[in-house]
Motif scaffolding. Structure first.
Motif, short mmCIF file in Angstrom:
data_model
loop_
_atom_site.label_atom_id
_atom_site.label_comp_id
_atom_site.label_asym_id
_atom_site.label_seq_id
_atom_site.Cartn_x
_atom_site.Cartn_y
_atom_site.Cartn_z
N SER A 156 0.85 -1.18 0.00
CA SER A 156 0.00 0.00 0.00
C SER A 156 0.89 1.23 0.00
O SER A 156 1.62 1.49 0.97
N VAL A 157 0.85 1.97 -1.10
CA VAL A 157 1.71 3.14 -1.24
C VAL A 157 0.87 4.33 -1.68
O VAL A 157 0.19 4.29 -2.70
N ASP A 158 0.90 5.39 -0.89
CA ASP A 158 0.23 6.65 -1.22
C ASP A 158 -1.26 6.45 -1.53
O ASP A 158 -1.81 7.03 -2.47
N LYS A 159 -1.94 5.63 -0.73
CA LYS A 159 -3.37 5.41 -0.89
C LYS A 159 -4.10 6.11 0.26
O LYS A 159 -3.92 5.73 1.42
N PRO A 160 -4.91 7.13 -0.05
CA PRO A 160 -5.63 7.85 1.00
C PRO A 160 -6.49 6.91 1.84
O PRO A 160 -7.17 6.03 1.29
N GLY A 161 -6.47 7.10 3.14
CA GLY A 161 -7.30 6.29 4.01
C GLY A 161 -6.72 4.93 4.34
O GLY A 161 -7.39 4.11 4.98
N GLU A 162 -5.46 4.66 3.92
CA GLU A 162 -4.80 3.39 4.22
C GLU A 162 -3.42 3.66 4.79
O GLU A 162 -2.77 4.63 4.41
N PRO A 163 -2.95 2.79 5.69
CA PRO A 163 -1.56 2.93 6.14
C PRO A 163 -0.61 2.53 5.02
O PRO A 163 -0.94 1.68 4.19
N SER A 164 0.55 3.12 4.97
CA SER A 164 1.54 2.79 3.95
C SER A 164 2.43 1.66 4.44
O SER A 164 2.90 1.66 5.58
N GLY A 165 2.66 0.69 3.55
CA GLY A 165 3.50 -0.43 3.90
C GLY A 165 2.96 -1.73 3.35
O GLY A 165 2.09 -1.75 2.47
N LEU A 166 3.47 -2.83 3.89
CA LEU A 166 3.07 -4.16 3.45
C LEU A 166 1.87 -4.63 4.28
O LEU A 166 1.98 -4.77 5.50
N VAL A 167 0.74 -4.85 3.61
CA VAL A 167 -0.49 -5.27 4.28
C VAL A 167 -0.65 -6.78 4.10
O VAL A 167 -0.56 -7.30 2.98
N LEU A 168 -0.90 -7.46 5.20
CA LEU A 168 -1.13 -8.90 5.18
C LEU A 168 -2.60 -9.18 5.48
O LEU A 168 -3.15 -8.68 6.46
N SER A 169 -3.24 -9.96 4.62
CA SER A 169 -4.62 -10.39 4.83
C SER A 169 -4.60 -11.86 5.19
O SER A 169 -4.04 -12.68 4.45
N ALA A 170 -5.21 -12.21 6.32
CA ALA A 170 -5.27 -13.60 6.79
C ALA A 170 -6.73 -13.98 6.97
O ALA A 170 -7.47 -13.30 7.70
N THR A 171 -7.17 -15.06 6.32
CA THR A 171 -8.56 -15.48 6.41
C THR A 171 -8.65 -16.99 6.57
O THR A 171 -7.83 -17.74 6.03
#
Length: 314
Positions: A116-131
């Motif tokens: 996630s890079v320069d996306k308004p409303g999101e933290p910047s960095g590596l996002v991990l989704s676990a389901t």
């Protein structure tokens, strides 16, 4: 139409390969509840109620925060964005995800990552989704009531810091208490930083399924929202649960549980957990480590075990 109402005809045609669906989900799909019109109509009804919240000046609100009418609208819009973000993370839509771990329902989580890079409303960095999804020997309604009860949240949520949570704001579109937007804060004595973070939560429920979506939010940002400010810049990384009735005939239910809990017609539930976690805040060079994978898998396993223990499931 002449009377001011709209007539909508919606045709949904879906083809799927049943052999690739997990056996716990096949009864749900073959019954028509998975892709059937009832599910979409229920979603439309919930959305209509949500739109009523956004347009009405007489919304039912219980709070102790002094939230303004425009603040209620901003908070509902923020919660809607949060729920969309949660669904995008669980279903791998809207973003380019990289599969890290395939997962096996109930045994290990499916893991995906994205930068996630320069996306308004999101933290910047590596996002991990676990389901992952598990079968629970309790009814859909009982499981939903348990997970949305802020007084019982410490039994499964590590964000509660071991204590009950207090509901500061409750915004409900209509008389159904299960469909609402809430703002929670921890009351645990050992949480020394409790004034820095709140929990925004949205719950949606009908006879065909439920959603419980939540995220930690900065208190200063939420004060701006509750005063009617723009919610678009509030940083969100939501987690949550999706619950559906299992659709099994009583004679075909799984038997790896305490049978006393599923007597009668209430049946069991299929519970999907979805966690989104920022594992590295240095984009675009952020990397996933083995330690992060182990930590997330452990969090998923602990959460499932705590929910089962609280509901007295084997």
């Amino acid at each position: 139409m002449a009377n001011g109402f709209s007539k909508v005809t919606w045709v949904e045609h879906t083809e799927y390969d049943e052999s690739v669906a997990h056996h716990l989900y096949r009864p749900l799909l073959s019954s028509g509840m998975g892709f059937g019109a009832q599910k979409w109509l229920a979603a439309l009804q919930r959305q209509c109620k949500c739109l009523a919240v956004l347009m009405s000046s007489t919304i039912s609100t219980e709070d102790h925060s002094g939230i303004t009418p425009t603040g209620r609208t901003s908070m509902v819009r923020l919660a809607n964005r949060m729920t969309r973000s949660y669904c995008a993370g669980v279903c791998a839509t809207m973003h380019m995800w990289q599969l890290v771990q395939v997962g096996n329902m109930g045994e290990e989580a499916r893991l995906m990552i994205r930068n996630s890079v320069d996306k308004p409303g999101e933290p910047s960095g590596l996002v991990l989704s676990a389901t992952t999804s598990v079968w629970m020997p309790v009814s859909h309604q009982r499981l939903f009531d348990f997970l949305r009860d802020e007084q019982l949240r410490s039994e499964w949520d590590e964000l509660s810091h071991g204590g009950p949570m207090q509901e500061m704001v409750h915004i409900a579109p209509g008389q159904d208490y299960g469909n609402c937007v809430s703002l929670l804060r921890t009351t645990a004595a050992n949480n020394t930083n409790q004034n820095a973070m709140l929990i925004l939560q949205e719950t949606q429920s009908d006879a065909l399924g439920s959603l419980i979506v939540y995220t930690a939010v900065d208190i200063a940002a939420m004060q701006v929202v509750m005063n009617g400010g723009d919610s678009a810049s509030v940083v969100l990384l939501p987690s949550g649960f999706a619950i559906v009735p299992d659709s099994f005939p009583n004679s075909a239910r799984p038997n790896d549980c305490n049978g006393d809990l599923i007597k009668g017609n209430n049946g069991g539930s299929l519970l999907t957990l979805g966690f989104q976690i920022l594992v590295d805040n240095q984009p675009p060079s952020a990397k996933l480590t083995t330690e992060s994978v182990d930590t997330v898998n452990s969090l998923i396993a602990r959460t499932i075990q705590r929910i089962k223990a609280a509901l007295h499931c084997n």
